[in-house]
Design an enzyme around this catalytic site. Structure first.
Site, PDB file in Angstrom:
ATOM      1  N   HIS A  58     131.047 -15.546  74.438  1.00 46.47           N
ATOM      2  CA  HIS A  58     130.153 -15.819  73.315  1.00 46.47           C
ATOM      3  C   HIS A  58     130.579 -15.051  72.070  1.00 46.47           C
ATOM      4  O   HIS A  58     130.735 -15.639  70.983  1.00 46.47           O
ATOM      5  CB  HIS A  58     128.719 -15.432  73.713  1.00 46.47           C
ATOM      6  CG  HIS A  58     127.720 -15.548  72.599  1.00 46.47           C
ATOM      7  ND1 HIS A  58     126.874 -16.622  72.483  1.00 46.47           N
ATOM      8  CD2 HIS A  58     127.433 -14.732  71.545  1.00 46.47           C
ATOM      9  CE1 HIS A  58     126.112 -16.467  71.405  1.00 46.47           C
ATOM     10  NE2 HIS A  58     126.435 -15.317  70.829  1.00 46.47           N
ATOM     11  N   GLU A  59     130.742 -13.745  72.206  1.00 49.31           N
ATOM     12  CA  GLU A  59     131.088 -12.940  71.037  1.00 49.31           C
ATOM     13  C   GLU A  59     132.445 -13.324  70.473  1.00 49.31           C
ATOM     14  O   GLU A  59     132.676 -13.246  69.257  1.00 49.31           O
ATOM     15  CB  GLU A  59     131.031 -11.451  71.375  1.00 49.31           C
ATOM     16  CG  GLU A  59     129.647 -10.936  71.719  1.00 49.31           C
ATOM     17  CD  GLU A  59     128.611 -11.209  70.641  1.00 49.31           C
ATOM     18  OE1 GLU A  59     128.983 -11.244  69.446  1.00 49.31           O
ATOM     19  OE2 GLU A  59     127.432 -11.394  70.990  1.00 49.31           O
ATOM     20  N   HIS A 112     132.122 -16.001  67.928  1.00 52.72           N
ATOM     21  CA  HIS A 112     131.870 -15.466  66.582  1.00 52.72           C
ATOM     22  C   HIS A 112     133.182 -14.998  65.949  1.00 52.72           C
ATOM     23  O   HIS A 112     133.419 -15.208  64.752  1.00 52.72           O
ATOM     24  CB  HIS A 112     130.917 -14.275  66.657  1.00 52.72           C
ATOM     25  CG  HIS A 112     129.484 -14.625  66.899  1.00 52.72           C
ATOM     26  ND1 HIS A 112     128.785 -15.498  66.108  1.00 52.72           N
ATOM     27  CD2 HIS A 112     128.607 -14.182  67.845  1.00 52.72           C
ATOM     28  CE1 HIS A 112     127.535 -15.587  66.546  1.00 52.72           C
ATOM     29  NE2 HIS A 112     127.409 -14.804  67.602  1.00 52.72           N
ATOM     30  N   HIS A 167     135.112 -17.804  64.577  1.00 49.43           N
ATOM     31  CA  HIS A 167     134.483 -18.280  63.340  1.00 49.43           C
ATOM     32  C   HIS A 167     134.955 -17.448  62.150  1.00 49.43           C
ATOM     33  O   HIS A 167     135.178 -17.983  61.050  1.00 49.43           O
ATOM     34  CB  HIS A 167     132.966 -18.195  63.505  1.00 49.43           C
ATOM     35  CG  HIS A 167     132.191 -19.088  62.596  1.00 49.43           C
ATOM     36  ND1 HIS A 167     130.817 -19.131  62.589  1.00 49.43           N
ATOM     37  CD2 HIS A 167     132.572 -19.969  61.630  1.00 49.43           C
ATOM     38  CE1 HIS A 167     130.393 -20.000  61.700  1.00 49.43           C
ATOM     39  NE2 HIS A 167     131.442 -20.519  61.089  1.00 49.43           N
TER      40      HIS A 167
END
Length: 672
Positions: free
Chosen positions: A462-463, A466, A469
């Site tokens: 998940h991290e 980021h 992104h």
């Protein structure tokens, strides 16, 4: 030696020169940064030429570089290595930063120039930048009269102090609440590696026995494996009482005062409450639309949670337990998972060794999707000895940026997991991204491998979503870079990246026993996927509890004060229909750092709002061949690279070909 923040770093990608930085550098750098930035703003205001895009908007984008360099590094320390020195600096500099921002955002002469800038002949990104500046000035209070602006400054300053106090009190209380166990027998059910980690944590803290540090959410990982019911109770109560105890680190009064100040500030700007203000510039069309979605999810989530509870009671009854308690939930949930689906999550840990998860899982998936390569740069230092640095390149060898990984828990580190940037990509400034991932994995005993739980692997993927992104940003203006998108959109790309954890090619590449090298059996993966909706009743209900509690705090009317936060919390959960004794909110008022010290005030709904787009995107990948470069390139080009340079929902439409559909989310969570 000169202050390292007063000039641009000469290290690759302008990585801050951490080996030269000391706490003594921060306050002088902030002072110099404030002065430099205000001088630049004053020059813009006093410019005799008529306002235009370059001499006003772009000039503001170029301004404040010393302050930005200092702040990005300082707040990385404040979250990940908050020593006593750093905490003292944060208390001093927080109000100064709030006052500095107000001096710019409430500058009526500057706002007049922004208002006068014509967008004729500008490209789409520049037009959007002008619009975003105008909106941010209005939302900050640039149109208020002098009295209104004075009160806004006071409120912002006080909120800065309260937020810092909340975070620091919570960190202390979380450390102080770690469960100390004297007898290893009381940790029965935990793996030998976990018990060794607990012994190492106790030794580091200078106490005898075994120490179980707390993670940020209510539910603690060890609750799923501890056979000793009293140890489970003690651990659960330690978690749920953080911030509520009658000591100097009680956070309830801080939370109540922040909520009241936010309501007053919203009223100054013409909103009925802070939630209306906070959601006014998000992708959600309205606060009413947010409530409509959440309210529709509550009945099926609670129904599923109650059904799960009945199965857990039956399992507990076989152990002679007449009354199921919240500290029993995780333990018997895992027991039911083993019995009904033959899935024992604790048995998966030997297959999830950190180095393999990173290199052969997370980085491997990024290589297959996007062609990225990762080279560890041991010649570059992070902000703490545990931080590692990787250089990231595109498939053609062109440099993309730096990725820093900080994976272990420590007493000076905030709970939870997060991504932040040290350098933001911008073609205007000629900068490439430097991004950081933080997790809170218990440090293993010396010489032992770092084995992750199933949930920790999910969090790592998940991290890194980021991080991608931030790394893929291709925008002109720093204001639009990477993850600088609306709060209810920012979680979407990171949630999408979770899908690759169990993708056949990926899991086969990294999930291997750390001793034997044997791959995780395919039947185990099949069982994990078959059991995917087990526990979603609990998971969705505890999430909705936190989300609706957040909104309750931030839907207070101006002038309304809460004198008893405990009672307020209980009544809010009851009204929302999520007051289940067995399923407490994922975060309670005393330790809800997201909303009281983390930027998610009235925005914790963002996770499930983003998950609509996430679940729909996962379906798109599955329908279009999955882990392919073509799919990755499309997702990167249309969405990940765009930051906030275009409307985020339009970026989603450009990628997906339509608006998002909610059905994949309902199916994923077993709510259909």
């Amino acid at each position: 030696m000169s202050n390292p923040f007063l000039s641009t770093s000469t290290l690759p990608y302008q990585l801050p020169p951490f080996e030269q930085i000391t706490p003594d550098d921060f306050l002088p750098a902030f002072k110099a940064g404030f002065e430099e930035h205000l001088a630049e703003i004053d020059a813009i205001v006093r410019n005799a030429q008529a306002p235009d895009f370059d001499n006003t908007i772009a000039a503001m984008e170029r301004a404040g570089q010393t302050l930005a360099r200092t702040a990005y590094v300082f707040f990385t320390f404040a979250a990940a290595d908050a020593t006593a020195e750093i905490q003292a600096i944060q208390q001093e500099v927080g109000p100064q930063l709030a006052a500095h921002d107000d001096s710019i955002q409430l500058n009526k002469d500057l706002f007049a120039r922004v208002e006068a800038v014509s967008t004729e002949g500008l490209d789409d990104e520049a037009v959007r930048l002008v619009s975003e500046y105008r909106r941010s000035f209005v939302r900050a209070g640039a149109q208020l009269d002098d009295a209104g602006q004075a009160r806004m400054r006071e409120a912002n300053s006080r909120l800065s102090v309260l937020g810092t106090d909340y975070a620091q009190k919570l960190l202390r209380d979380t450390n102080d609440s770690a469960l100390l166990v004297s007898d290893a027998g009381d940790l029965d059910g935990m793996s030998a590696d976990d018990i060794a980690s607990a012994a190492a944590a106790a030794a580091e803290a200078g106490v005898e026995g075994y120490l179980l540090p707390l993670v940020l959410p209510t539910s603690q990982p060890a609750l799923a494996s501890l056979t000793n019911r009293d140890t489970r109770r003690r651990l659960f109560e330690a978690s749920i009482n953080r911030g509520f105890r009658a000591n100097d680190d009680n956070t309830l009064a801080l939370a109540a005062e922040m909520a009241a100040l936010r309501a007053e500030r919203a009223a100054l700007l013409g909103f009925g409450n802070h939630a209306e203000f906070a959601t006014d510039d998000q992708t959600a069309p309205s606060l009413a639309a947010i409530h409509a979605m959440l309210d529709a999810l509550v009945p099926p989530a609670v129904r599923n949670a109650n059904a799960e509870a009945q199965l857990l009671r039956e399992a507990a009854a076989r152990d002679g337990i007449d009354e199921l308690e919240p500290w029993d939930w995780s333990f018997y949930s895992e027991q039911v998972r083993r019995e009904q689906f033959s899935v024992d999550r604790s048995a998966l840990r030997p297959y999830f060794e950190l180095e393999r998860v990173l290199a052969d899982g997370i980085f491997y998936a990024a290589n297959r999707l996007y062609g990225l390569t990762f080279t560890e740069r041991t010649d570059l230092a992070g902000y703490h000895p545990q931080v590692r640095v990787w250089e990231v390149k595109n498939d053609d060898g062109t440099p993309l940026g730096l990725f820093l990984g900080d994976y272990y828990t420590r007493p000076t580190k905030a709970g939870g997991a997060w991504m932040n940037s040290l350098v933001h990509q911008s073609s205007l400034l000629g900068t490439q991204p430097v991004v950081v991932n933080n997790l809170n994995i218990p440090q293993p005993a010396a010489g032992e491998p770092t084995l992750l739980s199933f949930d920790e692997v999910v969090t790592a993927f998940h991290e890194f979503g980021h991080a991608l992104h931030g790394l893929f940003s291709e925008v002109t203006y720093p204001r639009f870079s990477g993850t600088a998108v609306p709060r209810d959109f920012v979680e979407y790309p990171s949630q999408v990246n979770e899908m690759w954890m169990l993708w056949p090619e990926v899991v086969a590449n990294f999930a291997k026993h750390h001793v034997t090298g044997e791959p995780l059996p395919q039947d185990a993966i099949d069982k994990i996927e078959a059991a995917a909706t087990w526990g979603e009743g609990f998971g969705t209900t505890e999430y909705l509890g936190a989300t609706l509690l957040d909104l309750a705090w931030h839907e207070l009317a101006p002038g309304e004060t809460v004198t008893d936060p405990r009672k307020f919390e209980a009544e809010a959960l009851e009204r929302a229909g999520v007051a289940l004794d067995l399923v407490p909110p994922r975060y309670r008022t005393g330790y809800f750092k997201h909303i009281f010290a983390g930027g998610y005030a009235a925005a914790y709904y963002a996770y499930i709002w983003s998950e609509v787009l996430d679940a729909d995107t996962v379906e798109w990948f599955k329908d279009n061949g999955g882990l392919t470069r073509a799919n990755g390139n499309r997702f990167r080009r249309e969405l990940l690279s765009r930051g906030n340079s275009i409307d985020p929902l339009q970026a989603f439409r450009n990628f997906r070909g339509r608006d998002g559909a909610i059905e994949p989310l309902l199916h994923r969570r077993g709510l259909d």
